[in-house]
Design a protein around this motif. Structure first.
Motif, PDB file in Angstrom:
ATOM      1  N   ASN A 198      26.853  26.902  66.303  1.00 34.43           N
ATOM      2  CA  ASN A 198      25.694  27.349  65.848  1.00 34.43           C
ATOM      3  C   ASN A 198      24.568  27.531  66.640  1.00 34.43           C
ATOM      4  O   ASN A 198      23.675  28.432  66.828  1.00 34.43           O
ATOM      5  CB  ASN A 198      25.535  26.814  64.169  1.00 34.43           C
ATOM      6  N   HIS A 204      23.096  34.647  63.985  1.00 32.96           N
ATOM      7  CA  HIS A 204      22.805  34.474  62.609  1.00 32.96           C
ATOM      8  C   HIS A 204      21.249  34.428  62.327  1.00 32.96           C
ATOM      9  O   HIS A 204      20.766  34.248  61.156  1.00 32.96           O
ATOM     10  CB  HIS A 204      23.428  32.962  62.069  1.00 32.96           C
ATOM     11  N   HIS A 209      17.031  32.789  59.570  1.00 34.57           N
ATOM     12  CA  HIS A 209      15.904  32.061  60.096  1.00 34.57           C
ATOM     13  C   HIS A 209      14.627  32.986  60.087  1.00 34.57           C
ATOM     14  O   HIS A 209      14.088  33.385  61.128  1.00 34.57           O
ATOM     15  CB  HIS A 209      15.945  31.536  61.415  1.00 34.57           C
ATOM     16  N   VAL A 324      14.520  25.468  60.283  1.00 35.03           N
ATOM     17  CA  VAL A 324      15.618  26.141  61.037  1.00 35.03           C
ATOM     18  C   VAL A 324      16.907  24.971  60.917  1.00 35.03           C
ATOM     19  O   VAL A 324      18.062  25.402  60.620  1.00 35.03           O
ATOM     20  CB  VAL A 324      15.176  26.040  62.395  1.00 35.03           C
ATOM     21  N   ASP A 328      20.294  25.956  59.484  1.00 36.02           N
ATOM     22  CA  ASP A 328      21.703  25.885  60.218  1.00 36.02           C
ATOM     23  C   ASP A 328      22.528  25.160  59.624  1.00 36.02           C
ATOM     24  O   ASP A 328      23.924  25.497  59.505  1.00 36.02           O
ATOM     25  CB  ASP A 328      21.309  25.412  61.637  1.00 36.02           C
TER      26      ASP A 328
HETATM   27 FE    FE Z   1      20.226  28.879  63.934  1.00 31.84          FE
END
Ligand code: FE
Ligand code: FES
Length: 391
Positions: A198, A204, A209, A324, A328
């Motif tokens: 990730n 992503h 985000h 973040v 994540d």
């Molecule tokens: Fe990320």
């Protein structure tokens, strides 16, 4: 001309769930390579200690009478009790085992034990604590459990130099002199490799985000910060700092070159460290894999000492990457259950902006496949890539 395929395969699902493969990763990766264990300033004075899980071992870090850091396996040489079970504390001038009171000085030598004078044949050096290799870099203590540690310069500073395309670039942030502004511990219900993968991609970013892409707009296109050597993502024109709302941050760190200003760099130092560099602070993540589906992540936000001493409000600065992280880790936790599904038995796929993750997979499987060196491992069947054996 052959057109390269858009999709490459990932590791099969069992690489993220198998206890046998996880044990092998602990042995071949976390107990064999350099591992970032603690911030040096956490050991403030002689006798201060920390216990840190490294692979399947517990490492006891302390500072000796001369103020030098020391690392030992947290195992008493008498009958094997843990010397310390607390995460941190102050030991005084000796480390005394709470079971039968064998006592070691802060350099690990056996100095006292009940009836020791009546056992003059005991070699106090031979029965000292087992020392662990130790290095200091960026203000962190890095340990290695291997009998013959790999070259530190190559594995650790070398990874940053390779990523940044400049061996001196990371040093200009002066991370060793920065103060710890905030630490957040995340208990993530996901395999450590999902967290690394990730961190390595930004496919992503646009989806999960929103705050990050508004400060770093190039991430909308899914290009990872780590996708090319030396690349740093440029701040949005309207962003005054690396903060949750793009508002003013703090002063630029004094050593930075002009080309490092208003840029964000991300570095993976295998196997368990991520470093983010922005003009006014440094963010360091350290992973502690605890089970195939559980990883503890400590994230440190480091600032210039004068920023911390001024009592400045760090919250908007910390909040950006904290969000973040939360975003994540939620994605990793959403993914973990799928790893055990029959739908993922053969794995998934990597799109072109994720293809560089393939090199990480090869690195992991390569280490798992290497010929075992320890007698314990020598008896195990080959498992790399198949998950068929036990470690
Ligand atoms: Fe990320
Ligand atoms: Fe530590 Fe006995 S196990 S003194």
């Amino acid at each position: 001309m052959t057109v390269p395929p858009s999709l490459l395969t990932t590791l099969p699902g069992h690489h993220y769930t198998s206890p046998e493969l996880f044990a092998r990763e602990q042995e071949r990766i976390f107990e064999s390579l350099w591992f970032c264990a603690a911030r040096s300033t956490e050991l403030a004075a002689p006798g201060a200690f920390r216990t840190v899980p490294v692979g399947r071992e517990s490492v006891l870090l302390t500072r000796n009478g001369a103020g030098e850091p020391r690392a030992f396996l947290n195992v008493c040489r008498h009958r094997g009790a843990r010397l310390r079970t607390e995460e941190s504390g102050l030991a005084g001038r000796t480390l005394r085992c709470p079971y039968h009171s064998w006592s070691y000085d802060l350099d690990g030598r056996l100095v006292a034990a009940p009836n020791l004078a009546r056992m003059p044949d005991i070699d106090r050096t031979a029965y000292g604590l087992r020392a662990v290799a130790l290095r200091e870099w960026l203000g962190y203590l890095w340990v290695c459990l291997a009998d013959e540690p790999p070259p530190f310069e190559e594995q650790v500073p070398g990874a940053a130099a390779e990523r940044l395309g400049d061996a001196g670039a990371i040093g200009r942030y002066g991370a060793e002199g920065l103060g710890l502004g905030r630490r957040v511990r995340y208990e993530v219900n996901a395999n450590w490799k999902l967290i690394v993968e990730n961190f390595m991609e930004c496919y992503h970013c646009a989806t999960i985000h929103p705050e990050l892409v508004s400060v770093l707009p190039e991430f909308v296109r899914g290009r990872a910060a780590q996708s090319s050597v030396g690349h740093g993502a440029v701040f949005a024109d309207g962003a005054r700092g690396f903060t949750v709302d793009g508002g003013e941050g703090f002063g630029r760190l004094p050593g930075l070159a002009d080309e490092q200003d208003r840029r964000y760099y991300a570095i993976t130092v295998r196997p368990q460290v991520f470093i983010n560099l922005v003009p006014d602070h440094v963010i360091v993540h350290r992973m502690f894999p605890a089970a195939p589906d559980r990883t503890v992540v400590d994230c440190d936000w480091l600032y210039a000492p004068e920023v911390i001493a001024s009592g400045a409000d760090l919250s908007r600065s910390v909040e950006l990457f904290h969000r973040v992280n939360v975003q994540d880790f939620a994605a990793c936790e959403r993914t973990q259950p799928g790893m055990g599904s029959r739908a993922y038995r053969a794995g998934g796929v990597l799109v072109p902006s994720e293809h560089h993750i393939g090199a990480f997979h090869s690195w992991v499987t390569g280490l798992l496949a290497e010929t075992p060196e320890t007698p314990e491992a020598a008896g195990t069947p080959e498992t790399a890539g198949t998950g068929g054996g036990a470690a």
